[in-house]
Design a protein around this motif. Structure first.
Motif, mmCIF file in Angstrom:
data_model
loop_
_atom_site.group_PDB
_atom_site.id
_atom_site.type_symbol
_atom_site.label_atom_id
_atom_site.label_comp_id
_atom_site.label_asym_id
_atom_site.label_seq_id
_atom_site.Cartn_x
_atom_site.Cartn_y
_atom_site.Cartn_z
ATOM 1 N N ALA A 109 -9.487 1.239 1.243
ATOM 2 C CA ALA A 109 -9.936 2.498 1.836
ATOM 3 C C ALA A 109 -8.751 3.407 2.160
ATOM 4 O O ALA A 109 -8.802 4.621 1.927
ATOM 5 C CB ALA A 109 -10.751 2.210 3.101
ATOM 6 N N LEU A 110 -7.683 2.809 2.658
ATOM 7 C CA LEU A 110 -6.517 3.605 3.052
ATOM 8 C C LEU A 110 -5.809 4.225 1.856
ATOM 9 O O LEU A 110 -5.361 5.377 1.923
ATOM 10 C CB LEU A 110 -5.539 2.733 3.850
ATOM 11 N N SER A 128 0.828 -1.212 0.000
ATOM 12 C CA SER A 128 0.000 0.000 0.000
ATOM 13 C C SER A 128 0.859 1.257 0.000
ATOM 14 O O SER A 128 0.518 2.257 -0.658
ATOM 15 C CB SER A 128 -0.939 -0.002 1.209
ATOM 16 N N ILE A 131 -13.884 -2.630 -3.240
ATOM 17 C CA ILE A 131 -14.482 -3.001 -1.955
ATOM 18 C C ILE A 131 -15.763 -3.800 -2.180
ATOM 19 O O ILE A 131 -16.011 -4.809 -1.509
ATOM 20 C CB ILE A 131 -14.764 -1.741 -1.110
ATOM 21 N N GLY A 146 -11.162 -8.682 5.060
ATOM 22 C CA GLY A 146 -11.259 -7.444 5.821
ATOM 23 C C GLY A 146 -10.039 -6.563 5.626
ATOM 24 O O GLY A 146 -10.162 -5.336 5.494
ATOM 25 N N LYS A 147 -8.872 -7.166 5.609
ATOM 26 C CA LYS A 147 -7.640 -6.410 5.395
ATOM 27 C C LYS A 147 -7.586 -5.842 3.978
ATOM 28 O O LYS A 147 -7.083 -4.728 3.769
ATOM 29 C CB LYS A 147 -6.423 -7.297 5.656
ATOM 30 N N ARG A 148 -8.092 -6.575 3.017
ATOM 31 C CA ARG A 148 -8.114 -6.067 1.635
ATOM 32 C C ARG A 148 -8.997 -4.822 1.541
ATOM 33 O O ARG A 148 -8.637 -3.836 0.895
ATOM 34 C CB ARG A 148 -8.635 -7.150 0.685
ATOM 35 N N ILE A 149 -10.147 -4.885 2.182
ATOM 36 C CA ILE A 149 -11.059 -3.740 2.174
ATOM 37 C C ILE A 149 -10.419 -2.545 2.867
ATOM 38 O O ILE A 149 -10.512 -1.402 2.393
ATOM 39 C CB ILE A 149 -12.388 -4.123 2.850
ATOM 40 N N LEU A 150 -9.734 -2.804 3.977
ATOM 41 C CA LEU A 150 -9.059 -1.722 4.701
ATOM 42 C C LEU A 150 -7.980 -1.079 3.832
ATOM 43 O O LEU A 150 -7.858 0.157 3.796
ATOM 44 C CB LEU A 150 -8.441 -2.272 5.989
ATOM 45 N N LEU A 151 -7.207 -1.892 3.125
ATOM 46 C CA LEU A 151 -6.162 -1.348 2.250
ATOM 47 C C LEU A 151 -6.757 -0.469 1.158
ATOM 48 O O LEU A 151 -6.222 0.610 0.853
ATOM 49 C CB LEU A 151 -5.361 -2.482 1.617
#
Length: 280
Positions: A196-197, A130, A254, A189-194
C-alpha cells in the motif's frame, strides 16, 4: 521487417545474454538433479520461464529500440523489469531449486559468499526495500537524470539492470514463500502495508506526468521518436503506465497475500487448538 528481425537484439549485450542464459541453465540443471518429490510442478516452471523471458525480451529484442525512442514504450519496459517479470519469478517459488543448487556449492565458496548474505539482508529490510523500490523510479525519471541515461549507453544499461535487480529483491520480499509463523520471513500484515505504501508515490508520480502541461522528457524530441506520435500523447501514455498498472499490481499483490494468510490461518489454527488442549 520479418518476425525474426524483431527478436534480434537492437543493442547487443553479451553480458545481458550470458546472464539470462546462466539463470535458465542453472535453473534447468537444478530441476534435473533435484529429487522428484522436491521438484516444482510444470505450472510453476512455466511461470518462472515466462517471467525470465519477458525481462529478456524487453532488454534484448527490438522492443529495446522502441524503448529508447518512445517514452511510453520505455515505461512499459520498466513496468516489466520492475514489476511483472519479478512478480512472476517470485510467484513461481524457485526457492526449492535455489536451495538445492546452494547445497551443491563447495563449503569454501559458501564462506566467500557470506558478505553477499549480509548485503542481501540489509537490502531486504522492509524500510530500505520499499524506499529503494520507489526511490529508483523517481531517480531514473528525474528529468535531468533521465535525459543523461537515455543518451548514455552505460547509464542506460545501469538503469535497466538496477530496475530489474531491485524489482527482484522487493517482490521476493513480498512473495517470500516461507511462512512467517515458522520462519523469520516478513509478516503478512507488514507485506500488505508495504504494498500500500509503495503504491501511493507511484500513483502521484504517474498523475504528475499525466497532468503536466509542458514537456517533461524532451530527450525524445532530441533523439526523435520511433513513430510519428504527438509528444503530448507519448507523455500521456507513459504517465498512465507509471500510474495505473503499478497500482493494480499492488492491489493484486495484496489479494494474493490475503489469500495466503487466510489459507495458512486455517492450517495453523487447528494446530494451536491442539496445543491448548494438551496444556489443559
Amino acid at each position: 521487417m520479418s518476425a525474426l528481425d524483431y527478436l534480434v537484439p537492437y543493442d547487443f549485450s553479451p553480458l545481458t545474454i550470458l546472464s539470462f542464459v546462466l539463470v535458465l541453465a542453472f535453473y534447468g540443471y537444478g530441476l534435473v538433479r533435484m529429487p522428484a518429490d522436491d521438484r516444482p510442478g510444470s505450472g510453476r516452471i512455466l511461470v518462472f520461464v515466462v517471467g525470465v523471458m519477458l525481462c529478456y525480451g524487453v532488454m534484448q529484442t527490438r522492443f529495446d529500440y522502441y524503448s529508447q525512442y518512445m517514452f511510453f514504450v520505455h515505461r512499459g519496459q520498466h513496468l516489466i523489469l520492475h514489476h511483472l517479470g519479478p512478480i512472476l519469478i517470485a510467484l513461481s517459488n524457485p526457492l526449492p531449486v535455489m536451495r538445492f543448487l546452494y547445497s551443491l556449492i563447495n563449503p569454501g565458496v559458501r564462506r566467500a559468499l557470506i558478505p553477499l548474505g549480509w548485503i542481501y539482508r540489509f537490502l531486504q529490510h522492509p524500510a530500505i526495500a520499499s524506499f529503494l523500490f520507489v526511490g529508483l523510479i523517481y531517480f531514473w525519471l528525474w528529468p535531468p537524470i533521465h535525459f543523461d541515461a537515455m543518451l548514455s549507453r552505460d547509464l542506460y544499461w545501469i538503469m535497466n539492470w538496477s530496475m530489474l535487480v531491485d524489482g527482484m529483491l522487493f517482490w521476493w520480499l513480498i512473495f517470500d514463500p516461507r511462512s512467517p509463523v515458522i520462519s523469520d520471513a516478513l509478516g503478512y500484515g507488514k507485506r500488505i502495508l508495504l504494498l500500500a505504501l509503495v503504491a501511493i508515490p507511484q500513483m502521484i508520480l504517474g498523475a504528475t506526468i499525466v497532468f503536466s502541461r509542458g514537456m517533461v522528457y524532451d530527450v525524445y524530441e532530441v533523439c526523435g521518436r520511433a513513430w510519428p506520435m504527438p509528444p503530448e500523447t507519448d507523455q500521456l501514455l507513459g504517465g498512465l503506465l507509471t500510474w495505473i498498472p503499478p497500482a493494480m499490481m499492488s492491489i493484486l499483490g495484496i489479494l494474493i497475500i490475503l489469500r495466503r494468510a487466510m489459507r495458512e490461518d486455517g492450517k495453523v489454527s487447528p494446530y494451536n487448538e491442539k496445543l491448548k488442549a494438551s496444556h489443559s
